[in-house]
Design an enzyme around this catalytic site. Structure first.
Site, PDB file in Angstrom:
ATOM      1  N   HIS A 159       0.259 -16.837  -2.357  1.00  0.00           N
ATOM      2  CA  HIS A 159      -0.984 -16.571  -3.076  1.00  0.00           C
ATOM      3  C   HIS A 159      -0.764 -16.373  -4.569  1.00  0.00           C
ATOM      4  O   HIS A 159      -1.612 -15.832  -5.267  1.00  0.00           O
ATOM      5  CB  HIS A 159      -1.688 -15.347  -2.471  1.00  0.00           C
ATOM      6  CG  HIS A 159      -2.142 -15.581  -1.057  1.00  0.00           C
ATOM      7  ND1 HIS A 159      -2.453 -14.554  -0.175  1.00  0.00           N
ATOM      8  CD2 HIS A 159      -2.326 -16.724  -0.352  1.00  0.00           C
ATOM      9  CE1 HIS A 159      -2.805 -15.071   0.992  1.00  0.00           C
ATOM     10  NE2 HIS A 159      -2.729 -16.375   0.908  1.00  0.00           N
TER      11      HIS A 159
ATOM     12  N   GLN B 129       2.377 -12.880   0.972  1.00  0.00           N
ATOM     13  CA  GLN B 129       0.980 -13.045   0.572  1.00  0.00           C
ATOM     14  C   GLN B 129       0.662 -12.195  -0.649  1.00  0.00           C
ATOM     15  O   GLN B 129      -0.426 -12.289  -1.192  1.00  0.00           O
ATOM     16  CB  GLN B 129       0.065 -12.632   1.728  1.00  0.00           C
ATOM     17  CG  GLN B 129       0.208 -13.473   2.985  1.00  0.00           C
ATOM     18  CD  GLN B 129      -0.589 -12.890   4.146  1.00  0.00           C
ATOM     19  OE1 GLN B 129      -0.179 -11.906   4.746  1.00  0.00           O
ATOM     20  NE2 GLN B 129      -1.709 -13.497   4.465  1.00  0.00           N
TER      21      GLN B 129
ATOM     22  N   THR C  28       0.836  -1.201   0.000  1.00  0.00           N
ATOM     23  CA  THR C  28       0.000   0.000   0.000  1.00  0.00           C
ATOM     24  C   THR C  28       0.875   1.256   0.000  1.00  0.00           C
ATOM     25  O   THR C  28       0.466   2.297  -0.520  1.00  0.00           O
ATOM     26  CB  THR C  28      -0.957   0.036   1.202  1.00  0.00           C
ATOM     27  OG1 THR C  28      -0.207  -0.045   2.421  1.00  0.00           O
ATOM     28  CG2 THR C  28      -1.958  -1.108   1.144  1.00  0.00           C
TER      29      THR C  28
ATOM     30  N   ASP D 178       2.126  -8.960  -6.364  1.00  0.00           N
ATOM     31  CA  ASP D 178       2.459  -7.813  -7.211  1.00  0.00           C
ATOM     32  C   ASP D 178       3.870  -7.827  -7.804  1.00  0.00           C
ATOM     33  O   ASP D 178       4.241  -6.939  -8.562  1.00  0.00           O
ATOM     34  CB  ASP D 178       2.254  -6.506  -6.441  1.00  0.00           C
ATOM     35  CG  ASP D 178       2.945  -6.519  -5.069  1.00  0.00           C
ATOM     36  OD1 ASP D 178       4.081  -7.036  -4.972  1.00  0.00           O
ATOM     37  OD2 ASP D 178       2.348  -6.014  -4.100  1.00  0.00           O
TER      38      ASP D 178
ATOM     39  N   SER E 283       1.047  -7.310   7.438  1.00  0.00           N
ATOM     40  CA  SER E 283      -0.013  -8.311   7.298  1.00  0.00           C
ATOM     41  C   SER E 283      -0.997  -8.198   8.458  1.00  0.00           C
ATOM     42  O   SER E 283      -0.594  -8.006   9.609  1.00  0.00           O
ATOM     43  CB  SER E 283       0.578  -9.732   7.276  1.00  0.00           C
ATOM     44  OG  SER E 283      -0.454 -10.698   7.257  1.00  0.00           O
TER      45      SER E 283
ATOM     46  N   CYS F  83      -3.593 -25.752 -25.796  1.00  0.00           N
ATOM     47  CA  CYS F  83      -4.519 -26.871 -25.562  1.00  0.00           C
ATOM     48  C   CYS F  83      -5.975 -26.444 -25.457  1.00  0.00           C
ATOM     49  O   CYS F  83      -6.846 -27.290 -25.243  1.00  0.00           O
ATOM     50  CB  CYS F  83      -4.116 -27.637 -24.310  1.00  0.00           C
ATOM     51  SG  CYS F  83      -4.495 -26.767 -22.757  1.00  0.00           S
TER      52      CYS F  83
ATOM     53  N   ARG G 279      -8.526  -6.505   1.221  1.00  0.00           N
ATOM     54  CA  ARG G 279      -9.377  -6.983   2.300  1.00  0.00           C
ATOM     55  C   ARG G 279      -9.804  -5.924   3.311  1.00  0.00           C
ATOM     56  O   ARG G 279     -10.799  -6.093   3.989  1.00  0.00           O
ATOM     57  CB  ARG G 279      -8.669  -8.122   3.060  1.00  0.00           C
ATOM     58  CG  ARG G 279      -8.504  -9.389   2.247  1.00  0.00           C
ATOM     59  CD  ARG G 279      -7.802 -10.460   3.075  1.00  0.00           C
ATOM     60  NE  ARG G 279      -7.782 -11.734   2.388  1.00  0.00           N
ATOM     61  CZ  ARG G 279      -6.866 -12.086   1.509  1.00  0.00           C
ATOM     62  NH1 ARG G 279      -5.886 -11.241   1.208  1.00  0.00           N
ATOM     63  NH2 ARG G 279      -6.905 -13.274   0.928  1.00  0.00           N
TER      64      ARG G 279
END
Length: 246
Positions: free
Chosen positions: A118, A98, A25, A101, A192, A154, A33
């Site tokens: 993630h 987590q 941020t 970016d 976090s 595929c 979140r």
């Protein structure tokens, strides 16, 4: 508090850094979140819904390309650069993140030292054959057809290389994160909320294994009460003097 944090890092033999959205941020990337974050404005699309519905796959890509307008312009901040210096000096063995970016890579941390719990939002993968797809290629397919993008090899489903709600956590990354956590004597959790599991279980594992647990976050977290040191402050300005970036 900054002096205590520096002392903890200086005295540690092997540091593992764990990062969440709070560090990014400070580079202008919005938190998903937190109150007012992206997911309070639009509900995330569950992985099972992404798989079953071509309409939702196309909507997911529309959101992805809109959000990326902010992310692609972001640059590593002083917090990222301080962590990169800890890794480069040999003080920190790994960065468990987590975040999706790619800013730790941009800051100079070698890819093999980064464990992305993630996934990574800077490219896409075919869910069937695993082929990597660059986002500009996917965007061209998206713009040229009313259908959701498919794999050029595929014809399988193509998805951003991130972990969605309802999608299984990556086994290899989870294994590597556990191994790194058990091998450290200082676990430094940065930016976090420590509310999202199973990722938030790693600070607990480190503490139970005898490591010092330090939390650096602007807001209180549920794990503050078990930490050896808690610093509620801005990340970049706190870490920069410690890494002697100023």
């Amino acid at each position: 508090m900054t002096n205590e944090l520096k002392r903890a890092i200086d005295e540690a033999y092997r540091v593992v850094v764990f990062t969440g959205a709070g560090i990014s941020t400070e580079s202008g990337i919005p938190d998903f979140r937190s109150p007012g974050g992206l997911w309070t404005k639009m509900s995330p699309i569950d992985f099972s819904d992404f798989i079953r519905s071509e309409e939702l796959r196309r909507e997911a890509w529309r959101r992805k390309f809109e959000i990326d307008k902010t992310i692609v312009a972001a640059e590593p901040n002083k917090g990222h650069m301080a962590i990169a210096k800890l890794v480069d000096s040999g003080k920190a063995s790994h960065v468990i993140t987590q975040n999706i970016d790619n800013l730790h890579q941009h800051s100079g941390v070698p890819a093999e030292r980064i464990i992305e719990l993630h996934g990574n939002g800077t490219y896409a993968k075919c869910l069937d054959c695993g082929e990597r797809h660059e986002l500009h290629e996917v965007k061209a397919i998206y713009d040229a057809s009313p259908a959701a993008p498919v794999c050029k090899s595929c014809k399988g489903i193509v998805k951003s290389a991130t972990i969605s709600f309802g999608q299984a956590m990556p086994e290899e990354e989870m294994r590597r994160a556990e191994e790194a956590t058990l091998g450290c004597d200082l676990f430094l959790a940065i930016g976090s909320s420590l509310q999202v599991y199973p990722a938030a279980g790693f600070p607990i594992l480190a503490k139970r294994n005898g490591a010092t647990l330090v939390i650096l976050n602007r807001e209180p977290t549920p794990l503050d009460e078990i930490a050896d040191l808690v610093v509620h402050d801005e990340i970049g300005p706190t870490l920069a003097p410690i890494a002697m970036l100023n």
